[in-house]
Design a protein around this motif. Structure first.
Motif, short mmCIF file in Angstrom:
data_model
loop_
_atom_site.label_atom_id
_atom_site.label_comp_id
_atom_site.label_asym_id
_atom_site.label_seq_id
_atom_site.Cartn_x
_atom_site.Cartn_y
_atom_site.Cartn_z
N MET A 186 -7.95 -3.47 -9.75
CA MET A 186 -7.33 -4.34 -8.75
C MET A 186 -6.57 -5.47 -9.43
N GLY A 187 -5.47 -5.19 -9.96
CA GLY A 187 -4.56 -6.19 -10.47
C GLY A 187 -5.00 -6.90 -11.73
N ILE A 188 -5.58 -8.05 -11.52
CA ILE A 188 -5.79 -9.03 -12.56
C ILE A 188 -6.55 -8.50 -13.78
N ILE A 232 -17.58 -8.81 -2.34
CA ILE A 232 -18.14 -9.36 -3.57
C ILE A 232 -17.47 -8.72 -4.78
N MET A 249 -14.48 -7.38 -4.97
CA MET A 249 -13.10 -7.86 -5.08
C MET A 249 -13.06 -9.31 -5.57
N ALA A 250 -13.92 -10.15 -5.01
CA ALA A 250 -13.93 -11.56 -5.39
C ALA A 250 -14.29 -11.72 -6.87
N SER A 258 -11.65 -11.71 -9.38
CA SER A 258 -10.77 -12.88 -9.45
C SER A 258 -11.49 -14.10 -9.99
N ARG A 259 -12.74 -13.97 -10.40
CA ARG A 259 -13.47 -15.14 -10.91
C ARG A 259 -12.86 -15.59 -12.24
N ARG A 260 -12.52 -16.85 -12.28
CA ARG A 260 -11.85 -17.41 -13.46
C ARG A 260 -12.69 -17.19 -14.72
N ILE A 294 -12.50 -13.57 -15.95
CA ILE A 294 -11.18 -13.21 -16.49
C ILE A 294 -11.03 -13.78 -17.90
N PHE A 295 -11.35 -15.06 -18.05
CA PHE A 295 -11.14 -15.71 -19.35
C PHE A 295 -12.21 -15.35 -20.37
#
Lengths: 207, 207
Positions: free
Chosen positions: A1-3, A185, A187-188, A191-193, A196-197
Motif C-alpha cells: 500500500m504505497g508508502i 489497523i 492500513m494505519a 503509515s506510522r512514521r 517507516i523511518f
C-alpha cells in the motif's frame, strides 16, 4: 500500500482469550483481505477429511516436530493433550521479506513467544462482546463439571491479564466490524512514521 | 465507534508542508466522513461572498482576536501578512468532551503549538506524491522571482524537518487514497490499547 512498497511486510498477530472468536474473524478476513498472507501452522495431529498439507496445516511426525523445536524453526509452539501445534518461522520470514503482510491467529501463550522474536509486530487482542458473554462461552452448554468451568475461568483471567502486552484491543461485537477494525489497523500501521523511518531511515531523501 | 463510546473523542491534526494538498484532502474528508467534526478557524480577514460566520470561519475584529490570544482562547494562531488566523480552543474541547472526533487542518507551525496542549492528539503529516512534485508546486507557474522561490524552498525544508514530531505520514498520491488512509488511522487509533486504558484504566472490569 504505497508508502512501504520497498520495505518489509507487517507481521500481524491476532490473539485473545479462548471464546473471543479468533477463528471466525480470521476466516472472514481471509475472504475480505486476500492480499494478506495467513500463516499455516505445523501440527502432529492426523489430517482430517479434505485437509491439504501446506494449505490447512503442515502435517508433521512427532520426531520431525521435535527436531523443528530444537533447531529453532518455530516462532511459537504448544502442546495440547497429545499433539503439538506451532508456527514455522521460515514461511513467515520469507513472506515478510517479500513485502507481504502476514497474519498469525494464535493463542495468547504463543503470541508471547512471537513478541520475543518480533517486537515490531502488530499485536491485536480480540475480545468477545462483553465479559458476561466470555463467561457464558466458557461455561458452554452446561454439560461440564464445576471444576472444568473453574479451571477455564482461571485460564481466561490469565489470558485477559496479557492485554497490556498488546498494541490494539478489538471487540468482536460483530464479525464484520471486527474485520473492518483489523483492516484499518493494518492500513494505519503502514503509515506510522516510526515504522517507516525505522525500516528506511533516509526515506524522506529518496521520496 | 464501539470501544470508546464513553471516552473522549480523538483530536486529529492534519498538517504538512505547503503544497501537500491539505485543503483538498480535508474537503474530500468532509464529504466522506461527516461524523467527524471539522474545526472552524477564527480570522480577522473580511468574509468573502457566501462565507458564513461560524461555518467557514469565526470572523473577528483585530481587537477581539488579540484578546483571544491574551486570554489563551486559541489552541494555535499565526499572522499572515495583515491578518490573524487561529483555532478556538473551546469549540474543540467541547466537541471532544462530547466524544466526537475533531479534525484540525493547520500549518506545521500551528500543529507544533497544538502538540503542546494535546500531546495525546493524532498527528498526521501529509506529503505530496514526491519531492519533485513538492518542488514543482513551490516553483509555481514560473512567474515568481528566484528569491521568492528560494525562500519558499527554505520554508518547505524546515516544514519537512518537522515530520519526526508526527505519528503518521500519509502520501497524497491520490486524494481518495489519502482519505482512506486517514480514515483508517482514525479507526485504528480508537482501538489502541494505550489510548483505551489511559482514558479508562478500569476499562476491562466494566467490559
Amino acid at each position: 500500500m504505497g508508502i512501504q512498497k520497498s520495505g518489509k511486510g507487517l507481521l500481524i498477530v491476532l490473539s485473545g482469550p479462548s471464546g473471543a472468536g479468533k477463528g471466525t474473524v480470521c476466516s472472514a478476513l481471509r475472504r475480505q483481505a486476500p492480499e494478506v498472507v495467513y500463516s499455516v501452522s505445523a501440527t502432529t495431529r492426523q489430517p482430517r477429511e479434505g485437509e491439504v498439507d501446506g494449505i490447512n496445516y503442515f502435517f508433521k511426525s512427532k520426531e520431525e516436530f521435535k527436531r523443528m523445536i530444537e533447531e529453532g524453526e518455530l516462532l511459537e509452539w504448544a502442546r495440547y493433550v497429545d499433539n503439538y501445534y506451532g508456527t514455522p518461522r521460515r514461511f513467515v520470514e520469507d513472506r515478510l521479506a517479500e513485502g507481504k503482510n502476514v497474519l498469525l491467529e494464535i493463542e495468547v501463550q504463543g503470541a508471547r513467544q512471537v513478541k520475543e522474536h518480533f517486537p515490531e509486530g502488530v499485536f491485536i487482542f480480540l475480545l468477545p462482546p462483553s465479559m458476561k458473554e466470555l463467561y457464558a462461552r466458557i461455561r458452554g452448554r452446561g454439560t461440564e463439571s464445576e471444576e472444568v468451568v473453574e479451571d477455564r475461568m482461571t485460564a481466561a483471567r490469565k489470558e485477559l491479564d496479557q492485554v497490556h502486552q498488546y498494541d490494539y484491543v478489538v471487540v468482536n461485537d460483530e464479525v464484520a466490524k471486527a474485520c473492518q477494525r483489523i483492516r484499518s489497523i493494518m492500513m494505519a500501521e503502514q503509515s506510522r512514521r516510526e515504522r517507516i523511518f525505522r525500516e528506511q531511515p533516509d526515506w524522506l531523501e529518496g521520496f
